[in-house]
Design a protein around this motif. Sequence first.
Motif, short mmCIF file in Angstrom:
data_model
loop_
_atom_site.label_atom_id
_atom_site.label_comp_id
_atom_site.label_asym_id
_atom_site.label_seq_id
_atom_site.Cartn_x
_atom_site.Cartn_y
_atom_site.Cartn_z
N GLU A 82 0.83 -1.20 0.00
CA GLU A 82 0.00 0.00 0.00
C GLU A 82 0.86 1.25 0.00
N ALA A 83 1.94 1.25 0.75
CA ALA A 83 2.84 2.41 0.79
C ALA A 83 3.48 2.62 -0.58
N ARG A 84 3.89 1.54 -1.23
CA ARG A 84 4.48 1.64 -2.57
C ARG A 84 3.45 2.16 -3.57
N ALA A 85 2.22 1.71 -3.50
CA ALA A 85 1.17 2.17 -4.39
C ALA A 85 0.88 3.65 -4.17
N ALA A 90 1.38 9.22 -6.01
CA ALA A 90 1.85 10.59 -5.78
C ALA A 90 2.78 11.03 -6.90
N ARG A 91 3.67 10.16 -7.36
CA ARG A 91 4.56 10.50 -8.47
C ARG A 91 3.78 10.75 -9.75
N ALA A 92 2.76 9.92 -9.98
CA ALA A 92 1.97 10.06 -11.20
C ALA A 92 1.14 11.34 -11.17
N GLY A 93 0.77 11.83 -10.01
CA GLY A 93 -0.03 13.03 -9.88
C GLY A 93 0.77 14.30 -10.07
N ARG A 94 2.09 14.26 -9.92
CA ARG A 94 2.91 15.45 -10.10
C ARG A 94 2.99 15.85 -11.56
N PRO A 95 2.92 17.16 -11.85
CA PRO A 95 3.10 17.57 -13.25
C PRO A 95 4.53 17.38 -13.67
N GLY A 96 4.72 16.80 -14.84
CA GLY A 96 6.07 16.55 -15.38
C GLY A 96 6.78 15.41 -14.69
N ALA A 97 6.04 14.52 -14.05
CA ALA A 97 6.66 13.41 -13.35
C ALA A 97 7.22 12.43 -14.36
N ALA A 98 8.38 11.90 -14.06
CA ALA A 98 9.01 10.92 -14.94
C ALA A 98 8.42 9.55 -14.66
#
Length: 101
Positions: A82-85, A90-98
Motif C-alpha cells: 500500500e505504501a508503494r502504491a 503521488a509520483r503520477a499526480g505530479r506535473p512533469g513526473a518521470a
Amino acid sequence: MNLGAPEIILIVLAILLLFGYKKLPDASRSLGRSLRIFKGEMKGMKDDDRTRDDRGRQGPAALDAADADRRAQLEAEAVAAEARAAELRARAGRPGAADPR
C-alpha cells in the motif's frame, strides 16, 4: 490360470503382430514414464497424508501460533504494498513526473 512358455510366446507374437517391432520401444518407454509419474503421484499423496497427520498431532496451539505468524507477515507485506502504491500514485499526480521505472 497357469501361463506356460507356449502361451507367453503366443502373447508376445500377438503383440508384435499388432504393434510392429518399430513401435514397441516407444510404447514401452511411454509405459515406463507413465508408471514413474503414477508412482511419484502416489508417493506425493502419501506424503500429504503424513503431513496432514503430523499437523493434527501438533495440536491447535501450534497451529494458532503458525497462523498468527503467517498473518502478521501477510499484513506487513500488505502495508508495504500500500505504501508503494501510494508513492507511485503521488509520483503520477505530479506535473512533469518521470516514469517511475
